[in-house]
Design a protein around this motif. Structure first.
Motif, short mmCIF file in Angstrom:
data_model
loop_
_atom_site.label_atom_id
_atom_site.label_comp_id
_atom_site.label_asym_id
_atom_site.label_seq_id
_atom_site.Cartn_x
_atom_site.Cartn_y
_atom_site.Cartn_z
N ARG A 137 83.93 -34.89 57.58
CA ARG A 137 84.05 -36.11 56.79
C ARG A 137 85.26 -36.12 55.86
O ARG A 137 85.46 -37.06 55.12
CB ARG A 137 82.79 -36.34 55.95
CG ARG A 137 81.53 -36.47 56.74
CD ARG A 137 81.60 -37.67 57.65
NE ARG A 137 80.71 -37.48 58.80
CZ ARG A 137 79.44 -37.82 58.80
NH1 ARG A 137 78.91 -38.36 57.75
NH2 ARG A 137 78.72 -37.61 59.87
N ARG A 145 90.26 -27.34 51.68
CA ARG A 145 89.85 -26.90 50.34
C ARG A 145 88.33 -27.00 50.18
O ARG A 145 87.67 -26.06 49.74
CB ARG A 145 90.56 -27.75 49.31
CG ARG A 145 90.40 -27.34 47.88
CD ARG A 145 91.61 -27.75 47.06
NE ARG A 145 92.11 -29.07 47.44
CZ ARG A 145 91.68 -30.22 46.92
NH1 ARG A 145 90.74 -30.22 46.02
NH2 ARG A 145 92.19 -31.36 47.31
N TYR A 146 87.77 -28.15 50.57
CA TYR A 146 86.33 -28.33 50.44
C TYR A 146 85.57 -27.35 51.33
O TYR A 146 84.53 -26.83 50.95
CB TYR A 146 85.94 -29.76 50.79
CG TYR A 146 86.25 -30.77 49.70
CD1 TYR A 146 86.95 -30.39 48.58
CD2 TYR A 146 85.83 -32.08 49.80
CE1 TYR A 146 87.25 -31.29 47.59
CE2 TYR A 146 86.11 -33.01 48.81
CZ TYR A 146 86.83 -32.60 47.71
OH TYR A 146 87.11 -33.51 46.72
N LEU B 154 78.89 -29.95 41.63
CA LEU B 154 79.86 -29.45 42.62
C LEU B 154 79.83 -30.31 43.89
O LEU B 154 80.87 -30.80 44.36
CB LEU B 154 79.54 -27.99 42.97
CG LEU B 154 80.44 -27.33 44.00
CD1 LEU B 154 81.85 -27.18 43.47
CD2 LEU B 154 79.90 -25.98 44.42
N PHE B 155 78.63 -30.54 44.42
CA PHE B 155 78.54 -31.25 45.69
C PHE B 155 78.81 -32.73 45.53
O PHE B 155 79.37 -33.36 46.43
CB PHE B 155 77.18 -31.00 46.35
CG PHE B 155 77.03 -29.60 46.87
CD1 PHE B 155 78.15 -28.83 47.12
CD2 PHE B 155 75.80 -29.05 47.13
CE1 PHE B 155 78.05 -27.53 47.60
CE2 PHE B 155 75.67 -27.76 47.62
CZ PHE B 155 76.80 -27.00 47.85
N SER B 157 80.94 -34.03 43.49
CA SER B 157 82.38 -34.19 43.42
C SER B 157 83.02 -34.06 44.80
O SER B 157 83.98 -34.76 45.10
CB SER B 157 83.00 -33.14 42.50
OG SER B 157 82.22 -32.98 41.36
N MET B 158 82.46 -33.18 45.63
CA MET B 158 83.05 -33.02 46.97
C MET B 158 82.70 -34.20 47.86
O MET B 158 83.51 -34.63 48.67
CB MET B 158 82.56 -31.71 47.61
CG MET B 158 83.14 -30.49 46.93
SD MET B 158 83.24 -29.09 48.01
CE MET B 158 81.55 -28.64 48.18
N PHE B 161 84.90 -37.89 47.86
CA PHE B 161 86.04 -38.30 48.67
C PHE B 161 85.75 -38.25 50.17
O PHE B 161 86.66 -38.39 50.97
CB PHE B 161 87.25 -37.41 48.37
CG PHE B 161 87.73 -37.55 46.96
CD1 PHE B 161 88.41 -38.69 46.57
CD2 PHE B 161 87.50 -36.55 46.04
CE1 PHE B 161 88.84 -38.83 45.26
CE2 PHE B 161 87.94 -36.69 44.73
CZ PHE B 161 88.61 -37.83 44.35
N SER B 162 84.48 -38.01 50.54
CA SER B 162 84.19 -37.91 51.97
C SER B 162 83.82 -39.28 52.51
O SER B 162 83.33 -40.14 51.77
CB SER B 162 83.02 -36.97 52.22
OG SER B 162 83.08 -35.89 51.36
N VAL B 226 88.14 -28.37 42.90
CA VAL B 226 87.60 -29.57 43.55
C VAL B 226 88.55 -30.75 43.41
O VAL B 226 88.91 -31.40 44.39
CB VAL B 226 86.21 -29.92 42.98
CG1 VAL B 226 85.74 -31.24 43.57
CG2 VAL B 226 85.23 -28.82 43.32
#
Lengths: 237, 229
Positions: A137, A145-146, B154-155, B157-158, B161-162, B226
């Motif tokens: 995704r 990075r992710y 953490l998740f 923030s990730m 942008f997905s 991140v």
């Protein structure tokens, strides 16, 4: 130059792994003594535990490569990390399959929630399957990075999942490795070690194969664009 | 934390809480969602058994875990909708401070839900009195929320942008959250209602603390990466 070298390396690891796997299969089935308690089904142990350990090693490599990627931003580390997780995931699937076969043979049911290791591998599969959901995704540098961040976080989850499942349930799994050492005769231990090295070899071979393939793909792409440009620039076109 | 980061942290957190207090978008939805899941659990599990007390801890933490997904997925909504994030990322705010403020916001949202959800679970599912157990369960909530907050920040923030972030977040978040659910449900179960197993409670609480510490370290190492771009 480097391609032919990594190709040669691949041939060496591949051949060694094939030989070791053949040796392990032979040793496990024809040389190692049959377990007094469980009989022939105990043979599954040599592969079940070996690939379980190999998959955890693959996840550890993925975590370390993730750290290295975040520090250096070299694409190579991301490739090693993602390929390792793919292989680890495949191995974890095999652990579940062999584990359910073993559970059916020795406890009479396919699935036992009371066995912390089997349940942990189910959680591990869910954890690392999510890695590919995240990876598919996002794009470009952010994807790498992710992926690296997730590879680190997921690896921290593995021991936590194991201990949480273990403290939540009674302990029914046969304890083969205790703190005082391996709880099996030397004649079995030898073949377990051979199977374990073969499993590591399988991981390394698959990792190299995938790396070589990705690099070849990349070169092919650059060659294609160069040919296209040449064709476009040629006066006949 | 330097006094400057502390000021930034407070400003960010107060902004989030003030927005929430004025709109009440997230907390009300989380609370209603938690009550609905309790009703679902009652009809899925509760109607099959005479005594629901042994399931109360499990129902509580399954509910909180699902509610947490809802809260975590909302935590960056103000930034996203009004393009505040661009401003925040340009401003000289360390990423660590931004992510920590989000983690604390998640902890507080969850606490707001738990203050109502825990007694409700007691009323709905526990036979006999449970008021004396509430302080211990509050401690469990605080420990579990810390872990959920660190991981959620953490998740979230990730996932920000997905593509298809609504789908990505639960798939990422819940598997890592499983240990918290297991241990928090165990801790709650060991003290809720008539059962009073302090040794078990301590064991589960210790595990929750260890979980928070380990993910605290993971967060400390990964938060700055991140928002790198």
């Amino acid at each position: 130059m480097t391609d032919s070298r990594s190709g040669r390396l691949l041939v060496v690891t591949g051949t060694a792994t094939a030989a070791l796997t053949a040796l392990a299969v032979f040793g496990v089935f024809f040389v190692a003594p049959e377990d007094a308690d469980q009989g022939i089904i105990q043979k599954i142990f040599y592969f079940h535990v070996a690939i379980a350990i190999a998959s955890l090693v693959a996840f550890a490599v993925a975590c370390i490569s993730g750290v290295l990627y975040l520090r250096t931003r070299r694409e190579r580390h991301d490739e090693v990390s993602s390929i390792s997780i793919g292989i680890g995931l495949l191995f974890s699937g095999l652990v579940l399959v062999t584990g359910t076969i073993w559970a059916k043979a020795s406890w009479g049911t396919w699935w036992v929630w009371g066995d912390p290791r089997l349940v942990t591998f189910l959680i591990v599969i869910l954890l690392y399957a999510a890695y590919f959901v995240l990876r598919s995704r996002a794009e470009g540098e952010r994807q790498r990075r992710y992926s690296a961040i997730y590879a680190i976080a997921a690896f921290a989850s593995v021991p936590l999942s194991f201990y949480s499942v273990r403290i939540a349930q009674s302990f029914v799994h046969p304890v083969v490795f205790t703190q005082s050492g391996a709880n099996m005769p030397d004649s079995m231990l030898v073949w377990f070690v051979v199977s374990q090295i073969a499993a590591f070899g399988l991981y390394l071979t698959m990792l190299q194969l995938e790396l070589v393939q990705r690099r070849t793909e990349k070169r092919l792409r650059t060659l294609k664009t160069r040919v296209e440009r040449l064709v476009a620039e040629s006066p006949g076109a | 934390m330097s006094p400057r980061s502390l000021r930034q942290f407070r400003a960010l957190l107060v902004k989030d809480l003030r927005l929430e207090l004025r709109t009440r978008d997230t907390a009300i939805a989380m609370l209603l969602f938690s009550v609905i899941s309790m009703v679902i659990f009652q009809f899925a599990v509760g109607t099959r058994t005479e005594e629901t007390t042994p399931f109360a801890g499990g129902i509580l933490w399954a509910t909180i875990a699902l509610t947490a997904v809802l809260g975590v997925s909302r935590v960056y909504v103000p930034e996203r909708e009004q393009r505040v994030l661009d401003g925040l990322l340009i401003a000289p705010v360390p990423r660590m401070v931004l992510m920590t403020s989000k983690a604390v916001a998640i902890v507080l949202y969850l606490l707001a839900v738990e203050i109502i959800a825990v007694p409700l679970v007691g009323i709905f599912f526990v036979e006999g009195s449970f008021a004396q157990d509430l302080p211990l369960i509050l401690l469990t909530c605080l420990l579990a929320n810390t872990g959920i907050g660190i991981l959620g920040s953490l998740f979230a923030s990730m996932a920000l942008f997905s593509r298809a972030r609504e789908v990505v977040l639960p798939v990422l978040f819940l598997p890592s959250l499983l240990p918290v659910v297991i241990a928090a449900a165990g801790a709650t179960h060991s003290v809720f209602g008539v059962s009073n197993d302090m040794a078990e409670y301590r064991g589960f609480s210790l595990f929750l603390a260890v979980y928070a510490v380990i993910f605290g370290l993971v967060a400390y190492a990964t938060y700055p990466f991140v928002f790198d771009d």
